[in-house]
Design a protein around this motif. Structure first.
Motif, PDB file in Angstrom:
ATOM      1  N   LYS A 104     -39.220   0.747 -59.590  1.00 33.50           N
ATOM      2  CA  LYS A 104     -40.211   0.316 -57.784  1.00 33.50           C
ATOM      3  C   LYS A 104     -37.922  -0.269 -57.595  1.00 33.50           C
ATOM      4  O   LYS A 104     -37.595  -0.036 -58.221  1.00 33.50           O
ATOM      5  N   ALA A 105     -37.509   0.217 -56.483  1.00 37.25           N
ATOM      6  CA  ALA A 105     -36.313  -0.058 -55.616  1.00 37.25           C
ATOM      7  C   ALA A 105     -37.135  -1.609 -54.852  1.00 37.25           C
ATOM      8  O   ALA A 105     -35.726  -2.067 -54.487  1.00 37.25           O
ATOM      9  N   GLU A 106     -37.777  -2.028 -54.712  1.00 38.61           N
ATOM     10  CA  GLU A 106     -38.279  -3.067 -53.537  1.00 38.61           C
ATOM     11  C   GLU A 106     -36.987  -4.143 -54.685  1.00 38.61           C
ATOM     12  O   GLU A 106     -37.655  -4.800 -55.522  1.00 38.61           O
ATOM     13  N   ASP A 107     -36.116  -4.700 -53.207  1.00 34.58           N
ATOM     14  CA  ASP A 107     -36.011  -6.475 -54.265  1.00 34.58           C
ATOM     15  C   ASP A 107     -36.695  -7.136 -52.864  1.00 34.58           C
ATOM     16  O   ASP A 107     -35.033  -6.994 -52.323  1.00 34.58           O
ATOM     17  N   VAL A 108     -37.915  -8.452 -53.163  1.00 31.38           N
ATOM     18  CA  VAL A 108     -37.754  -9.303 -52.390  1.00 31.38           C
ATOM     19  C   VAL A 108     -37.461 -10.396 -52.255  1.00 31.38           C
ATOM     20  O   VAL A 108     -37.469 -11.134 -52.445  1.00 31.38           O
ATOM     21  N   LYS A 109     -35.978 -10.391 -53.346  1.00 31.31           N
ATOM     22  CA  LYS A 109     -35.835 -11.804 -53.271  1.00 31.31           C
ATOM     23  C   LYS A 109     -34.223 -12.115 -52.314  1.00 31.31           C
ATOM     24  O   LYS A 109     -34.212 -13.026 -51.953  1.00 31.31           O
ATOM     25  N   LYS A 110     -33.839 -10.918 -51.766  1.00 32.44           N
ATOM     26  CA  LYS A 110     -33.022 -10.413 -51.190  1.00 32.44           C
ATOM     27  C   LYS A 110     -33.643 -11.734 -49.745  1.00 32.44           C
ATOM     28  O   LYS A 110     -34.669 -10.785 -49.585  1.00 32.44           O
ATOM     29  N   PRO A 111     -32.631 -12.743 -49.247  1.00 40.14           N
ATOM     30  CA  PRO A 111     -33.311 -13.417 -48.109  1.00 40.14           C
ATOM     31  C   PRO A 111     -33.081 -11.701 -46.866  1.00 40.14           C
ATOM     32  O   PRO A 111     -32.481 -11.221 -46.552  1.00 40.14           O
ATOM     33  N   VAL A 112     -34.227 -12.837 -46.150  1.00 45.36           N
ATOM     34  CA  VAL A 112     -33.795 -11.255 -44.789  1.00 45.36           C
ATOM     35  C   VAL A 112     -33.605 -12.328 -43.696  1.00 45.36           C
ATOM     36  O   VAL A 112     -33.496 -13.285 -43.050  1.00 45.36           O
ATOM     37  N   ASN A 113     -32.603 -11.035 -42.565  1.00 49.38           N
ATOM     38  CA  ASN A 113     -31.336 -11.762 -41.923  1.00 49.38           C
ATOM     39  C   ASN A 113     -32.940 -11.869 -40.298  1.00 49.38           C
ATOM     40  O   ASN A 113     -33.384 -10.511 -40.400  1.00 49.38           O
ATOM     41  N   PRO A 114     -32.712 -12.897 -40.256  1.00 46.25           N
ATOM     42  CA  PRO A 114     -33.539 -13.804 -38.627  1.00 46.25           C
ATOM     43  C   PRO A 114     -33.084 -12.379 -37.181  1.00 46.25           C
ATOM     44  O   PRO A 114     -34.448 -11.959 -36.819  1.00 46.25           O
ATOM     45  N   PHE A 115     -31.894 -11.658 -37.464  1.00 50.76           N
ATOM     46  CA  PHE A 115     -31.481 -11.097 -36.783  1.00 50.76           C
ATOM     47  C   PHE A 115     -32.376  -9.781 -36.401  1.00 50.76           C
ATOM     48  O   PHE A 115     -33.154  -9.206 -35.508  1.00 50.76           O
ATOM     49  N   MET A 116     -32.793  -9.882 -37.496  1.00 51.04           N
ATOM     50  CA  MET A 116     -33.167  -8.173 -37.486  1.00 51.04           C
ATOM     51  C   MET A 116     -34.297  -8.283 -37.634  1.00 51.04           C
ATOM     52  O   MET A 116     -34.783  -7.378 -37.355  1.00 51.04           O
ATOM     53  N   PHE A 117     -35.155  -9.713 -38.404  1.00 50.52           N
ATOM     54  CA  PHE A 117     -35.982  -9.166 -38.287  1.00 50.52           C
ATOM     55  C   PHE A 117     -36.475  -9.067 -37.134  1.00 50.52           C
ATOM     56  O   PHE A 117     -38.253  -8.610 -36.455  1.00 50.52           O
ATOM     57  N   LEU A 118     -36.127 -10.253 -36.110  1.00 49.83           N
ATOM     58  CA  LEU A 118     -36.644 -10.645 -34.456  1.00 49.83           C
ATOM     59  C   LEU A 118     -36.518  -8.785 -33.729  1.00 49.83           C
ATOM     60  O   LEU A 118     -37.233  -8.779 -33.294  1.00 49.83           O
ATOM     61  N   LEU A 119     -35.554  -8.656 -33.561  1.00 49.85           N
ATOM     62  CA  LEU A 119     -35.198  -7.275 -33.329  1.00 49.85           C
ATOM     63  C   LEU A 119     -35.764  -6.167 -33.618  1.00 49.85           C
ATOM     64  O   LEU A 119     -36.709  -5.486 -32.800  1.00 49.85           O
ATOM     65  N   ARG A 120     -36.614  -5.864 -34.819  1.00 54.15           N
ATOM     66  CA  ARG A 120     -37.565  -5.149 -35.609  1.00 54.15           C
ATOM     67  C   ARG A 120     -38.692  -4.895 -35.147  1.00 54.15           C
ATOM     68  O   ARG A 120     -39.476  -4.918 -35.050  1.00 54.15           O
ATOM     69  N   LEU A 121     -39.323  -6.769 -34.973  1.00 53.68           N
ATOM     70  CA  LEU A 121     -40.448  -6.727 -34.574  1.00 53.68           C
ATOM     71  C   LEU A 121     -40.731  -6.731 -32.972  1.00 53.68           C
ATOM     72  O   LEU A 121     -41.926  -5.951 -32.992  1.00 53.68           O
ATOM     73  N   ILE A 122     -39.498  -7.356 -31.844  1.00 49.91           N
ATOM     74  CA  ILE A 122     -39.152  -6.706 -31.054  1.00 49.91           C
ATOM     75  C   ILE A 122     -39.794  -5.459 -30.799  1.00 49.91           C
ATOM     76  O   ILE A 122     -40.305  -4.727 -30.150  1.00 49.91           O
ATOM     77  N   LEU A 123     -38.645  -3.843 -31.773  1.00 50.36           N
ATOM     78  CA  LEU A 123     -38.737  -2.795 -30.959  1.00 50.36           C
ATOM     79  C   LEU A 123     -40.180  -2.543 -31.590  1.00 50.36           C
ATOM     80  O   LEU A 123     -41.024  -1.064 -31.072  1.00 50.36           O
ATOM     81  N   GLY A 124     -41.146  -2.709 -32.885  1.00 51.14           N
ATOM     82  CA  GLY A 124     -41.967  -2.225 -33.536  1.00 51.14           C
ATOM     83  C   GLY A 124     -43.044  -2.902 -32.379  1.00 51.14           C
ATOM     84  O   GLY A 124     -44.390  -1.422 -32.548  1.00 51.14           O
ATOM     85  N   SER A 125     -43.197  -3.715 -32.082  1.00 50.97           N
ATOM     86  CA  SER A 125     -44.373  -3.932 -30.848  1.00 50.97           C
ATOM     87  C   SER A 125     -44.167  -2.711 -29.698  1.00 50.97           C
ATOM     88  O   SER A 125     -45.723  -2.371 -29.378  1.00 50.97           O
ATOM     89  N   ILE A 126     -43.105  -2.987 -29.227  1.00 57.67           N
ATOM     90  CA  ILE A 126     -43.014  -2.125 -28.168  1.00 57.67           C
ATOM     91  C   ILE A 126     -42.702  -0.485 -28.650  1.00 57.67           C
ATOM     92  O   ILE A 126     -44.029  -0.172 -27.439  1.00 57.67           O
ATOM     93  N   ALA A 127     -42.559  -0.164 -29.999  1.00 60.77           N
ATOM     94  CA  ALA A 127     -43.262   1.578 -30.369  1.00 60.77           C
ATOM     95  C   ALA A 127     -44.889   1.271 -30.309  1.00 60.77           C
ATOM     96  O   ALA A 127     -45.201   1.967 -30.293  1.00 60.77           O
ATOM     97  N   GLY A 128     -45.446   0.619 -30.823  1.00 62.01           N
ATOM     98  CA  GLY A 128     -46.768  -0.282 -31.005  1.00 62.01           C
ATOM     99  C   GLY A 128     -47.593   0.223 -29.818  1.00 62.01           C
ATOM    100  O   GLY A 128     -48.313   0.888 -29.546  1.00 62.01           O
ATOM    101  N   ALA A 129     -47.131  -0.638 -28.792  1.00 58.56           N
ATOM    102  CA  ALA A 129     -47.666  -0.244 -27.461  1.00 58.56           C
ATOM    103  C   ALA A 129     -47.497   1.194 -26.614  1.00 58.56           C
ATOM    104  O   ALA A 129     -48.354   1.747 -26.008  1.00 58.56           O
TER     105      ALA A 129
END
Length: 163
Positions: free
Chosen positions: A116-141
């Protein structure tokens, strides 16, 4: 544990669908059938944009390829959707599909995958997380509002005409 059939309904949330289909092959008996039901990549540019931001929307060809690469035979795809769909794609939604395949041989899938290629140790970029959360919420709507809009059109447009 062997099985006669496996149905998978959450494939759009998997990080690596090919691994899941390979595992379905492994647990089936010879002649057993796997069925995956999931969304299909939209054709309209705005629908595609939101689909890509929200979750996995595979193309129909990808579903078939995943089954064939895992070793399934007699792979069949059927488009599915609500009554209002009427088979027209102007709105950019193909809706979903069900894909089935039969396990022809005993044992594990002939498909060989690396680790598996998943890297769970790499820290999450908070800006990218927030951007994806907002865009994902808009997409869901968006994907809630488009079917409501299409249902309303279905109620207004005469039944013999595409919507």
């Amino acid at each position: 544990m062997d099985s006669d059939s496996v149905v998978i309904l959450s494939i759009e949330y998997w990080p690596d669908p090919q691994r899941g289909i390979k595992e379905a092959y492994r647990v089936l008996k010879i002649g057993g059938k796997a069925c995956v039901i999931g969304p299909v990549h939209p054709t309209f540019w705005l629908s595609r944009f939101f689909a890509d931001m929200w979750m996995l929307f595979p193309k129909e060809e990808e579903y078939i390829e995943w089954f064939q690469e895992a070793g399934f035979k007699d792979v069949k795809l059927k488009r599915i959707g609500p009554k209002w769909y009427r088979g027209v794609r102007r709105h950019g939604l193909i809706m979903g599909c069900s894909v089935t395949g039969v396990k022809p041989l005993t044992g594990d899938s002939p498909l060989k995958l690396g680790p598996k290629a998943e890297d769970v140790k790499k820290p999450v970029n908070p800006f990218m997380f927030l951007l994806r959360l907002i865009l994902g919420s808009i997409a869901g709507a968006y994907f809630v509002l488009v079917p409501i809009y299409m249902w309303i059109k279905d109620q207004i447009v005469p039944k013999g005409q595409p919507i």
